[in-house]
Motif scaffolding. Structure first.
Motif, PDB file in Angstrom:
ATOM      1  N   SER A   1     -38.386 -32.417  79.264  1.00  0.00           N
ATOM      2  CA  SER A   1     -37.576 -33.620  78.471  1.00  0.00           C
ATOM      3  C   SER A   1     -37.940 -34.779  78.872  1.00  0.00           C
ATOM      4  O   SER A   1     -37.459 -36.038  78.133  1.00  0.00           O
ATOM      5  CB  SER A   1     -36.000 -33.341  79.070  1.00  0.00           C
ATOM      6  N   LEU A   2     -38.954 -35.107  79.899  1.00  0.00           N
ATOM      7  CA  LEU A   2     -39.478 -36.461  80.304  1.00  0.00           C
ATOM      8  C   LEU A   2     -40.373 -36.747  79.354  1.00  0.00           C
ATOM      9  O   LEU A   2     -40.699 -38.143  79.531  1.00  0.00           O
ATOM     10  CB  LEU A   2     -39.736 -36.544  81.743  1.00  0.00           C
ATOM     11  N   VAL A   3     -40.864 -36.110  78.750  1.00  0.00           N
ATOM     12  CA  VAL A   3     -42.283 -36.616  77.752  1.00  0.00           C
ATOM     13  C   VAL A   3     -41.668 -36.708  76.410  1.00  0.00           C
ATOM     14  O   VAL A   3     -41.088 -35.893  75.878  1.00  0.00           O
ATOM     15  CB  VAL A   3     -43.264 -35.441  77.796  1.00  0.00           C
ATOM     16  N   PRO A   4     -41.684 -38.059  75.947  1.00  0.00           N
ATOM     17  CA  PRO A   4     -41.092 -38.317  74.693  1.00  0.00           C
ATOM     18  C   PRO A   4     -42.065 -37.428  73.499  1.00  0.00           C
ATOM     19  O   PRO A   4     -42.940 -37.216  73.572  1.00  0.00           O
ATOM     20  CB  PRO A   4     -41.366 -40.032  74.578  1.00  0.00           C
ATOM     21  N   VAL A   5     -41.191 -37.240  72.432  1.00  0.00           N
ATOM     22  CA  VAL A   5     -41.456 -36.698  71.483  1.00  0.00           C
ATOM     23  C   VAL A   5     -42.633 -37.580  70.677  1.00  0.00           C
ATOM     24  O   VAL A   5     -43.684 -36.798  70.306  1.00  0.00           O
ATOM     25  CB  VAL A   5     -40.476 -36.446  70.390  1.00  0.00           C
ATOM     26  N   THR A   6     -42.443 -38.731  70.371  1.00  0.00           N
ATOM     27  CA  THR A   6     -43.405 -39.511  69.922  1.00  0.00           C
ATOM     28  C   THR A   6     -43.816 -40.718  70.870  1.00  0.00           C
ATOM     29  O   THR A   6     -43.360 -41.643  71.171  1.00  0.00           O
ATOM     30  CB  THR A   6     -43.231 -40.250  68.737  1.00  0.00           C
ATOM     31  N   PRO A   7     -45.025 -40.322  71.747  1.00  0.00           N
ATOM     32  CA  PRO A   7     -45.296 -41.159  72.812  1.00  0.00           C
ATOM     33  C   PRO A   7     -45.708 -42.501  72.214  1.00  0.00           C
ATOM     34  O   PRO A   7     -46.564 -42.719  71.406  1.00  0.00           O
ATOM     35  CB  PRO A   7     -46.535 -40.418  73.462  1.00  0.00           C
TER      36      PRO A   7
ATOM     37  N   GLY B   1     -30.707 -44.173  74.298  1.00  0.00           N
ATOM     38  CA  GLY B   1     -30.481 -44.888  72.868  1.00  0.00           C
ATOM     39  C   GLY B   1     -30.333 -46.431  72.795  1.00  0.00           C
ATOM     40  O   GLY B   1     -30.691 -46.980  71.965  1.00  0.00           O
ATOM     41  N   ALA B   2     -29.709 -47.040  73.809  1.00  0.00           N
ATOM     42  CA  ALA B   2     -29.524 -48.376  73.840  1.00  0.00           C
ATOM     43  C   ALA B   2     -30.979 -49.078  73.910  1.00  0.00           C
ATOM     44  O   ALA B   2     -31.047 -50.088  73.305  1.00  0.00           O
ATOM     45  CB  ALA B   2     -28.554 -48.975  75.180  1.00  0.00           C
ATOM     46  N   VAL B   3     -31.971 -48.837  74.689  1.00  0.00           N
ATOM     47  CA  VAL B   3     -33.014 -49.286  74.657  1.00  0.00           C
ATOM     48  C   VAL B   3     -33.774 -49.070  73.530  1.00  0.00           C
ATOM     49  O   VAL B   3     -34.452 -50.142  73.084  1.00  0.00           O
ATOM     50  CB  VAL B   3     -33.949 -48.739  75.976  1.00  0.00           C
ATOM     51  N   VAL B   4     -33.937 -47.854  72.927  1.00  0.00           N
ATOM     52  CA  VAL B   4     -34.285 -47.747  71.595  1.00  0.00           C
ATOM     53  C   VAL B   4     -33.848 -48.562  70.240  1.00  0.00           C
ATOM     54  O   VAL B   4     -34.424 -49.199  69.663  1.00  0.00           O
ATOM     55  CB  VAL B   4     -34.414 -46.074  71.301  1.00  0.00           C
ATOM     56  N   THR B   5     -32.482 -48.711  70.348  1.00  0.00           N
ATOM     57  CA  THR B   5     -31.791 -49.392  69.487  1.00  0.00           C
ATOM     58  C   THR B   5     -32.231 -51.053  69.524  1.00  0.00           C
ATOM     59  O   THR B   5     -32.669 -51.792  68.752  1.00  0.00           O
ATOM     60  CB  THR B   5     -30.297 -49.124  69.474  1.00  0.00           C
ATOM     61  N   LEU B   6     -32.128 -51.565  70.736  1.00  0.00           N
ATOM     62  CA  LEU B   6     -32.348 -52.831  71.085  1.00  0.00           C
ATOM     63  C   LEU B   6     -33.493 -53.345  70.771  1.00  0.00           C
ATOM     64  O   LEU B   6     -33.906 -54.558  70.357  1.00  0.00           O
ATOM     65  CB  LEU B   6     -31.517 -53.324  72.497  1.00  0.00           C
TER      66      LEU B   6
ATOM     67  N   PRO C   1     -45.192 -47.084  73.772  1.00  0.00           N
ATOM     68  CA  PRO C   1     -44.664 -47.854  74.802  1.00  0.00           C
ATOM     69  C   PRO C   1     -43.278 -47.878  74.907  1.00  0.00           C
ATOM     70  O   PRO C   1     -42.638 -47.781  76.032  1.00  0.00           O
ATOM     71  CB  PRO C   1     -45.338 -49.346  74.524  1.00  0.00           C
ATOM     72  N   LEU C   2     -42.582 -48.060  73.636  1.00  0.00           N
ATOM     73  CA  LEU C   2     -41.053 -48.211  73.649  1.00  0.00           C
ATOM     74  C   LEU C   2     -40.533 -46.814  74.112  1.00  0.00           C
ATOM     75  O   LEU C   2     -39.536 -46.698  74.883  1.00  0.00           O
ATOM     76  CB  LEU C   2     -40.800 -48.270  72.214  1.00  0.00           C
ATOM     77  N   ALA C   3     -41.124 -45.582  73.823  1.00  0.00           N
ATOM     78  CA  ALA C   3     -40.488 -44.513  74.102  1.00  0.00           C
ATOM     79  C   ALA C   3     -40.671 -44.252  75.478  1.00  0.00           C
ATOM     80  O   ALA C   3     -39.603 -43.617  76.005  1.00  0.00           O
ATOM     81  CB  ALA C   3     -41.002 -43.164  73.208  1.00  0.00           C
ATOM     82  N   TRP C   4     -41.639 -44.629  75.992  1.00  0.00           N
ATOM     83  CA  TRP C   4     -41.827 -44.306  77.674  1.00  0.00           C
ATOM     84  C   TRP C   4     -41.004 -45.341  78.439  1.00  0.00           C
ATOM     85  O   TRP C   4     -40.438 -44.832  79.274  1.00  0.00           O
ATOM     86  CB  TRP C   4     -43.374 -44.525  78.076  1.00  0.00           C
ATOM     87  N   LEU C   5     -40.732 -46.522  77.863  1.00  0.00           N
ATOM     88  CA  LEU C   5     -39.915 -47.662  78.683  1.00  0.00           C
ATOM     89  C   LEU C   5     -38.508 -46.845  78.455  1.00  0.00           C
ATOM     90  O   LEU C   5     -37.924 -47.107  79.545  1.00  0.00           O
ATOM     91  CB  LEU C   5     -40.015 -48.907  77.820  1.00  0.00           C
TER      92      LEU C   5
END
Length: 111
Positions: free
Chosen positions: A61-67, A104-109, A69-73
């Protein structure tokens, strides 16, 4: 739904069933052979199996589905929020909710 999705769902269900069923059946046979109250009946590796499965799910679960910079952040900030809320509450539910909300907030913002 496509056939590939149904195959993936069935494979996941079968894998989940086997991870639980096989150790149970193995222990039942072992207990019948050694006796229910034999101290060596429960092997040490079997008591660690649950923790290992949780660690594996956590690692995946720590590895983003679509790696990217935003996903890792978002993953790092969500993980830090999860740890901070856990440190404060020492519970399981609130840290998970905080991590998901923060992710979710980081991805949305920033997305």
């Amino acid at each position: 739904m496509s056939n590939a999705l149904w195959i993936a769902v069935l494979a996941a269900a079968l894998g989940t069933l086997l991870m639980r069923l096989l150790p149970l059946l193995w222990m039942q046979r072992r207990l019948k052979r050694l006796g229910d109250d034999a101290p060596e009946a429960m092997p040490q590796w079997l008591s660690l199996l649950g923790s290992l499965m949780v660690a594996a799910v956590f690692g995946v679960s720590l590895v983003p589905v679509t790696p990217g910079p935003l996903a890792w952040l978002a993953t790092v900030i969500g993980m830090l929020a999860t740890l901070a809320v856990w440190w404060r509450t020492r519970t399981l539910g609130w840290p998970v909710a905080a991590g998901i909300a923060t992710y979710g907030a980081v991805v949305t913002l920033f997305g």
